[in-house]
Motif scaffolding. Structure first.
Motif, PDB file in Angstrom:
ATOM      1  N   VAL A  12       0.851  -1.192   0.000  1.00  0.00           N
ATOM      2  CA  VAL A  12       0.000   0.000   0.000  1.00  0.00           C
ATOM      3  C   VAL A  12       0.886   1.241   0.000  1.00  0.00           C
ATOM      4  CG1 VAL A  12      -0.168   0.093   2.520  1.00  0.00           C
ATOM      5  CG2 VAL A  12      -1.992   1.098   1.120  1.00  0.00           C
ATOM      6  N   GLN A  13       0.385   2.317  -0.569  1.00  0.00           N
ATOM      7  CA  GLN A  13       1.131   3.579  -0.583  1.00  0.00           C
ATOM      8  C   GLN A  13       0.996   4.284   0.766  1.00  0.00           C
ATOM      9  OE1 GLN A  13      -0.271   5.886  -3.914  1.00  0.00           O
ATOM     10  NE2 GLN A  13       1.006   4.770  -5.361  1.00  0.00           N
ATOM     11  N   PRO A  14       1.954   5.148   1.104  1.00  0.00           N
ATOM     12  CA  PRO A  14       1.837   5.930   2.349  1.00  0.00           C
ATOM     13  C   PRO A  14       0.513   6.693   2.397  1.00  0.00           C
ATOM     14  CG  PRO A  14       4.039   6.129   1.468  1.00  0.00           C
ATOM     15  CD  PRO A  14       3.240   5.378   0.433  1.00  0.00           C
ATOM     16  N   GLY A  15      -0.125   6.643   3.568  1.00  0.00           N
ATOM     17  CA  GLY A  15      -1.435   7.257   3.721  1.00  0.00           C
ATOM     18  C   GLY A  15      -2.589   6.321   3.433  1.00  0.00           C
ATOM     19  N   GLY A  16      -2.294   5.155   2.918  1.00  0.00           N
ATOM     20  CA  GLY A  16      -3.330   4.191   2.572  1.00  0.00           C
ATOM     21  C   GLY A  16      -3.799   3.366   3.758  1.00  0.00           C
ATOM     22  N   SER A  17      -4.704   2.429   3.476  1.00  0.00           N
ATOM     23  CA  SER A  17      -5.309   1.606   4.522  1.00  0.00           C
ATOM     24  C   SER A  17      -5.247   0.129   4.144  1.00  0.00           C
ATOM     25  CB  SER A  17      -6.774   2.009   4.732  1.00  0.00           C
ATOM     26  OG  SER A  17      -6.882   3.352   5.153  1.00  0.00           O
ATOM     27  N   LEU A  18      -5.214  -0.696   5.169  1.00  0.00           N
ATOM     28  CA  LEU A  18      -5.288  -2.143   4.993  1.00  0.00           C
ATOM     29  C   LEU A  18      -6.078  -2.746   6.154  1.00  0.00           C
ATOM     30  CD1 LEU A  18      -1.686  -3.253   3.922  1.00  0.00           C
ATOM     31  CD2 LEU A  18      -3.758  -3.356   2.524  1.00  0.00           C
ATOM     32  N   ARG A  19      -6.612  -3.927   5.914  1.00  0.00           N
ATOM     33  CA  ARG A  19      -7.382  -4.647   6.933  1.00  0.00           C
ATOM     34  C   ARG A  19      -6.833  -6.059   7.058  1.00  0.00           C
ATOM     35  NH1 ARG A  19     -12.221  -7.850   7.047  1.00  0.00           N
ATOM     36  NH2 ARG A  19     -13.616  -7.315   8.785  1.00  0.00           N
ATOM     37  N   LEU A  20      -6.443  -6.419   8.271  1.00  0.00           N
ATOM     38  CA  LEU A  20      -5.978  -7.769   8.556  1.00  0.00           C
ATOM     39  C   LEU A  20      -7.054  -8.513   9.341  1.00  0.00           C
ATOM     40  CD1 LEU A  20      -2.307  -7.092   9.747  1.00  0.00           C
ATOM     41  CD2 LEU A  20      -3.158  -7.410   7.424  1.00  0.00           C
ATOM     42  N   SER A  21      -7.199  -9.795   9.016  1.00  0.00           N
ATOM     43  CA  SER A  21      -8.175 -10.630   9.704  1.00  0.00           C
ATOM     44  C   SER A  21      -7.499 -11.920  10.165  1.00  0.00           C
ATOM     45  CB  SER A  21      -9.337 -10.951   8.768  1.00  0.00           C
ATOM     46  OG  SER A  21     -10.277 -11.803   9.396  1.00  0.00           O
ATOM     47  N   CYS A  22      -7.936 -12.438  11.285  1.00  0.00           N
ATOM     48  CA  CYS A  22      -7.372 -13.679  11.819  1.00  0.00           C
ATOM     49  C   CYS A  22      -8.487 -14.473  12.495  1.00  0.00           C
ATOM     50  CB  CYS A  22      -6.277 -13.363  12.820  1.00  0.00           C
ATOM     51  SG  CYS A  22      -5.641 -14.785  13.732  1.00  0.00           S
ATOM     52  N   GLN A  23      -8.662 -15.701  12.057  1.00  0.00           N
ATOM     53  CA  GLN A  23      -9.691 -16.561  12.644  1.00  0.00           C
ATOM     54  C   GLN A  23      -9.055 -17.753  13.336  1.00  0.00           C
ATOM     55  OE1 GLN A  23     -12.532 -18.514  10.015  1.00  0.00           O
ATOM     56  NE2 GLN A  23     -14.097 -18.365  11.604  1.00  0.00           N
ATOM     57  N   ALA A  24      -9.482 -18.015  14.556  1.00  0.00           N
ATOM     58  CA  ALA A  24      -9.036 -19.191  15.288  1.00  0.00           C
ATOM     59  C   ALA A  24      -9.966 -20.353  14.964  1.00  0.00           C
ATOM     60  CB  ALA A  24      -9.041 -18.914  16.780  1.00  0.00           C
ATOM     61  N   THR A  25      -9.374 -21.491  14.615  1.00  0.00           N
ATOM     62  CA  THR A  25     -10.158 -22.672  14.278  1.00  0.00           C
ATOM     63  C   THR A  25      -9.683 -23.859  15.114  1.00  0.00           C
ATOM     64  OG1 THR A  25      -8.679 -23.345  12.503  1.00  0.00           O
ATOM     65  CG2 THR A  25     -10.465 -21.854  11.911  1.00  0.00           C
ATOM     66  N   GLY A  26     -10.561 -24.856  15.219  1.00  0.00           N
ATOM     67  CA  GLY A  26     -10.204 -26.066  15.956  1.00  0.00           C
ATOM     68  C   GLY A  26     -11.083 -26.253  17.180  1.00  0.00           C
ATOM     69  N   ARG A  27     -10.609 -27.060  18.094  1.00  0.00           N
ATOM     70  CA  ARG A  27     -11.373 -27.419  19.288  1.00  0.00           C
ATOM     71  C   ARG A  27     -11.167 -26.371  20.374  1.00  0.00           C
ATOM     72  NH1 ARG A  27     -10.442 -34.006  19.609  1.00  0.00           N
ATOM     73  NH2 ARG A  27     -11.322 -34.463  17.565  1.00  0.00           N
ATOM     74  N   ILE A  28     -11.949 -25.304  20.265  1.00  0.00           N
ATOM     75  CA  ILE A  28     -11.790 -24.142  21.114  1.00  0.00           C
ATOM     76  C   ILE A  28     -12.905 -24.069  22.134  1.00  0.00           C
ATOM     77  CG2 ILE A  28     -11.773 -21.607  21.150  1.00  0.00           C
ATOM     78  CD1 ILE A  28     -10.651 -21.790  18.250  1.00  0.00           C
ATOM     79  N   ARG A  29     -12.514 -23.918  23.402  1.00  0.00           N
ATOM     80  CA  ARG A  29     -13.512 -23.714  24.443  1.00  0.00           C
ATOM     81  C   ARG A  29     -13.697 -22.222  24.696  1.00  0.00           C
ATOM     82  NH1 ARG A  29     -13.050 -26.703  30.186  1.00  0.00           N
ATOM     83  NH2 ARG A  29     -13.532 -28.466  28.824  1.00  0.00           N
ATOM     84  N   SER A  30     -12.604 -21.502  24.784  1.00  0.00           N
ATOM     85  CA  SER A  30     -12.696 -20.061  25.008  1.00  0.00           C
ATOM     86  C   SER A  30     -11.402 -19.395  24.563  1.00  0.00           C
ATOM     87  CB  SER A  30     -12.963 -19.744  26.482  1.00  0.00           C
ATOM     88  OG  SER A  30     -11.903 -20.196  27.287  1.00  0.00           O
ATOM     89  N   ILE A  31     -11.520 -18.083  24.277  1.00  0.00           N
ATOM     90  CA  ILE A  31     -10.362 -17.289  23.864  1.00  0.00           C
ATOM     91  C   ILE A  31     -10.228 -16.109  24.802  1.00  0.00           C
ATOM     92  CG2 ILE A  31      -9.259 -15.993  22.017  1.00  0.00           C
ATOM     93  CD1 ILE A  31     -10.855 -17.604  20.005  1.00  0.00           C
ATOM     94  N   ASN A  32      -9.047 -15.916  25.362  1.00  0.00           N
ATOM     95  CA  ASN A  32      -8.796 -14.788  26.232  1.00  0.00           C
ATOM     96  C   ASN A  32      -8.314 -13.624  25.379  1.00  0.00           C
ATOM     97  OD1 ASN A  32      -8.276 -13.069  28.337  1.00  0.00           O
ATOM     98  ND2 ASN A  32      -7.254 -14.583  29.581  1.00  0.00           N
ATOM     99  N   ASN A  33      -7.103 -13.126  25.614  1.00  0.00           N
ATOM    100  CA  ASN A  33      -6.595 -12.009  24.816  1.00  0.00           C
ATOM    101  C   ASN A  33      -6.325 -12.417  23.375  1.00  0.00           C
ATOM    102  OD1 ASN A  33      -6.631 -10.600  27.196  1.00  0.00           O
ATOM    103  ND2 ASN A  33      -4.420 -10.451  27.411  1.00  0.00           N
TER     104      ASN A  33
END
Length: 120
Positions: A12-33
């Motif tokens: 991206v050029q200076p001054g531009g924007s981006l969006r990052l995404s992250c998904q947790a998958t698997g046998r998850i009971r709970s997510i803290n931080n």
């Protein structure tokens, strides 16, 4: 098996924007931080933004007012919206989460990393 799957990033050029995404998958009971760390060439990895299970947030001073972290607990997803990006934001960005699995074990997990490059 718990995994963090990242998407987004790019050039991206200076001054531009981006969006990052992250998904947790698997046998998850709970997510803290959940958090986004970054590592620039020749530098140590450090935290850019963090969000607690209750939605409280914390940011590295240099990104305050430009980055916004959010999470969707129903989808086990954390988002980083990055605005007014500058060349010094160039780094590999890593998703991080503290997750308790179905068996009651809590571990610290990392995504594979995604490159963000800010350049004209």
């Amino acid at each position: 098996q718990v995994q963090l799957v990242e998407s987004g990033g790019g050039l991206v050029q200076p001054g531009g924007s981006l969006r990052l995404s992250c998904q947790a998958t698997g046998r998850i009971r709970s997510i803290n931080n959940m958090a986004w760390y970054r590592q620039a060439p020749g530098k140590e990895r450090d935290m850019a933004a963090l969000i607690t299970a209750n939605g409280d947030t914390d940011y590295k001073d240099s990104v305050k007012g430009r980055f916004t972290i959010s999470r969707d607990n129903a989808k086990n997803t954390v988002i980083l919206e990055m605005n007014n990006l500058q060349p010094e934001d160039t780094a590999v960005y890593y998703c991080n989460a503290v997750i308790r699995n179905w068996f009651g074990l809590t571990n610290n997990y990392w995504g594979q990393g995604t490159q963000v490059t800010v350049s004209s």
